[in-house]
Design a protein around this motif. Structure first.
Motif, mmCIF file in Angstrom:
data_model
loop_
_atom_site.group_PDB
_atom_site.id
_atom_site.type_symbol
_atom_site.label_atom_id
_atom_site.label_comp_id
_atom_site.label_asym_id
_atom_site.label_seq_id
_atom_site.Cartn_x
_atom_site.Cartn_y
_atom_site.Cartn_z
ATOM 1 N N MET A 34 1.025 -1.288 -0.073
ATOM 2 C CA MET A 34 -0.058 0.003 -0.083
ATOM 3 C C MET A 34 0.866 1.202 -0.158
ATOM 4 N N PRO A 35 0.827 2.170 -1.148
ATOM 5 C CA PRO A 35 1.584 3.249 -1.143
ATOM 6 C C PRO A 35 1.052 4.228 0.234
ATOM 7 N N VAL A 36 1.774 5.158 0.526
ATOM 8 C CA VAL A 36 1.151 5.658 1.635
ATOM 9 C C VAL A 36 0.897 7.241 1.130
ATOM 10 N N ALA A 219 9.336 -2.429 13.021
ATOM 11 C CA ALA A 219 9.767 -1.623 12.189
ATOM 12 C C ALA A 219 9.947 -0.254 13.044
ATOM 13 N N VAL A 220 10.222 -0.397 14.333
ATOM 14 C CA VAL A 220 10.313 0.882 15.092
ATOM 15 C C VAL A 220 11.688 0.844 15.838
ATOM 16 N N GLY A 221 12.787 0.250 15.030
ATOM 17 C CA GLY A 221 14.169 0.653 15.542
ATOM 18 C C GLY A 221 14.622 -0.845 16.225
ATOM 19 N N GLY A 248 3.924 -0.763 8.433
ATOM 20 C CA GLY A 248 5.117 0.334 8.564
ATOM 21 C C GLY A 248 6.220 -0.346 7.650
ATOM 22 N N VAL A 249 6.131 -1.408 7.044
ATOM 23 C CA VAL A 249 7.447 -2.065 6.239
ATOM 24 C C VAL A 249 7.170 -2.054 4.771
ATOM 25 N N GLY A 250 8.321 -1.876 3.978
ATOM 26 C CA GLY A 250 9.581 -1.528 4.571
ATOM 27 C C GLY A 250 10.453 -1.556 3.285
ATOM 28 N N LYS A 251 11.502 -2.121 3.470
ATOM 29 C CA LYS A 251 12.623 -2.228 2.271
ATOM 30 C C LYS A 251 12.532 -3.281 1.573
ATOM 31 N N ASP A 267 2.764 -1.730 4.207
ATOM 32 C CA ASP A 267 2.741 -0.275 3.663
ATOM 33 C C ASP A 267 4.100 0.440 4.106
ATOM 34 N N CYS A 268 4.387 1.519 3.452
ATOM 35 C CA CYS A 268 5.813 1.970 3.730
ATOM 36 C C CYS A 268 5.946 3.398 2.856
ATOM 37 N N VAL A 269 6.489 4.456 3.493
ATOM 38 C CA VAL A 269 6.736 5.748 2.704
ATOM 39 C C VAL A 269 7.898 5.747 2.107
ATOM 40 N N LEU A 270 8.644 4.719 2.192
ATOM 41 C CA LEU A 270 10.091 4.561 1.559
ATOM 42 C C LEU A 270 9.916 4.853 0.230
ATOM 43 N N PRO A 271 9.190 4.268 -0.711
ATOM 44 C CA PRO A 271 9.565 4.246 -2.111
ATOM 45 C C PRO A 271 9.220 5.810 -2.429
#
Length: 376
Positions: A34-36, A219-221, A248-251, A267-271
């Motif tokens: 899922m794109p954010v 995915a919180v550290g 919130g994952v990920g790479k 989902d992740c904001v990374l891309p």
């Protein structure tokens, strides 16, 4: 179109699964990325372009939207789908994670969280009931329970306290969600990296009963090794006939490792975030377009990619527009990254359907290990 929310599992290969989530707004093929769309937009993208990459569903953000432009305003304007011109399904998170990570001067009680907006310092209160009300006003298809997500590392006592509070909030979320045919409510498993606490959480959630289940609090550290350690058992603690969502994952290698362990949604904001900072994900690893080696390179970013950045532009051009601070840089690199992420998902869905996930995974890692093409 389906009239109600449903999940059908089509095929498994090891613990990897492929299936379809049916909603009144369309089908979501799993495993799904899922794109954010934090503030009712996937940054630097048009909604139709996001759909073109292969995305079946977007994520919207309760915390950001409640502060600006407000859920009430979005509801008055016809709901989030109409507001942002996205006709497919939308999942909204509950706001809990952002309250913990972004908001200032927050106060946590049994009732909920009071906090100061990171935008203008105004005071707000978020409770399970208010989170459900906001997500109803937004009109999202998949609603997340309100939970507390403690940052790791944290001691077991703190993780247990937060998890048990989240389970009480899950019960209140379910009650406040009510009966909404066509909309789904997902519970969120907590418990840090402790198997017993995760089991307790999974049991509590199943006793309440949800349409899907998320593995939260990763995915919180904690790092990939610890995350995979949890994913070796956590998905199996949740019902196999409901979607499992890793938040919130990920790479790319996190995503593949999660699907291998039984996860259906991510989902992740990374891309998009990486695209804006000049990072491109490719089959041969990560490319930093800002590097001088690309300045005279007429070749595409990735010759096998179907996105406009790769079909129509050279590395030299992408390097130039990034260096010049041109807006098209973030647009093209985000489009490329989102396409690459969706191609990974399609590759995994096909491989699981055909019973060759292990071979696909080996090929995926081998390609990325090769590194970028040699400079000219």
């Amino acid at each position: 179109m389906a009239e109600k929310f449903a999940f059908s599992l089509k095929r498994t290969d090891g613990r990897a699964r492929t299936g379809v989530i049916s909603t009144p707004r369309g089908e979501i093929r799993t495993p799904a990325f899922m794109p954010v769309g934090t503030a009712a937009t996937v940054k630097a993208m048009m909604p139709e372009s996001v759909a073109e990459t292969g995305a079946d569903i977007l994520l919207g953000n309760t915390y950001h939207l409640m502060l600006r432009p407000t859920a009430e305003r979005i509801a008055a304007l016809g709901g989030l789908h109409r507001f942002m011109n996205w006709s497919k399904p939308i999942l909204t998170d509950s706001g809990g994670f952002q309250v913990m990570s972004l908001a200032g001067l927050r106060k946590l009680t049994e009732e909920g969280v009071t906090f100061k907006s990171h935008i203008d310092g105004s005071r707000h209160k978020l409770t399970p009931e208010r989170s459900m009300e906001i997500q109803r006003l937004l009109g999202s298809d998949i609603v997340m329970c309100f939970d507390e997500c403690p940052a790791l590392p944290a001691d077991d006592a703190e993780v247990a306290r937060a998890m048990r509070l989240s389970m009480r909030w899950a019960e209140r979320s379910k009650e406040a969600f009510g009966d909404r045919p066509g909309h789904a409510l997902f519970g969120i498993q907590q418990g840090g990296v402790t198997e017993e606490l995760r089991a307790e959480s999974a049991e509590a959630l199943q006793a309440i009963g949800f349409d899907g289940y998320a593995v939260g609090g990763l995915a919180v550290g904690e790092g990939q090794e610890a995350m995979f350690g949890v994913l070796d058992y956590a998905p199996g603690q949740l019902p196999s006939d409901k979607p499992r969502y890793l938040m919130g994952v990920g790479k790319p290698d996190d995503i593949v490792g999660a699907v291998k362990r039984g996860i259906d949604m991510m989902d992740c904001v990374l891309p998009s975030r990486s695209g804006r900072t000049g990072q491109a994900f490719t089959r041969h690893g990560v490319v930093n377009i800002k590097n001088a080696r690309h300045a005279d390179d007429p070749r595409p970013l990735d010759e096998a990619c179907r996105c406009p950045a790769c079909r129509n532009y050279s590395r030299a051009y992408l390097h130039h527009v990034f260096r010049a601070g041109e807006m098209i840089s973030g647009m093209l690199l985000t489009w490329h990254n989102l396409t690459y992420f969706q191609d990974i998902m399609q590759g995994m869905r096909d491989a699981i359907s055909e019973g060759r996930f292990d071979a696909w995974e080996r090929e995926f890692h081998a390609g990325r290990a090769e590194g970028d093409i040699a400079p000219l």
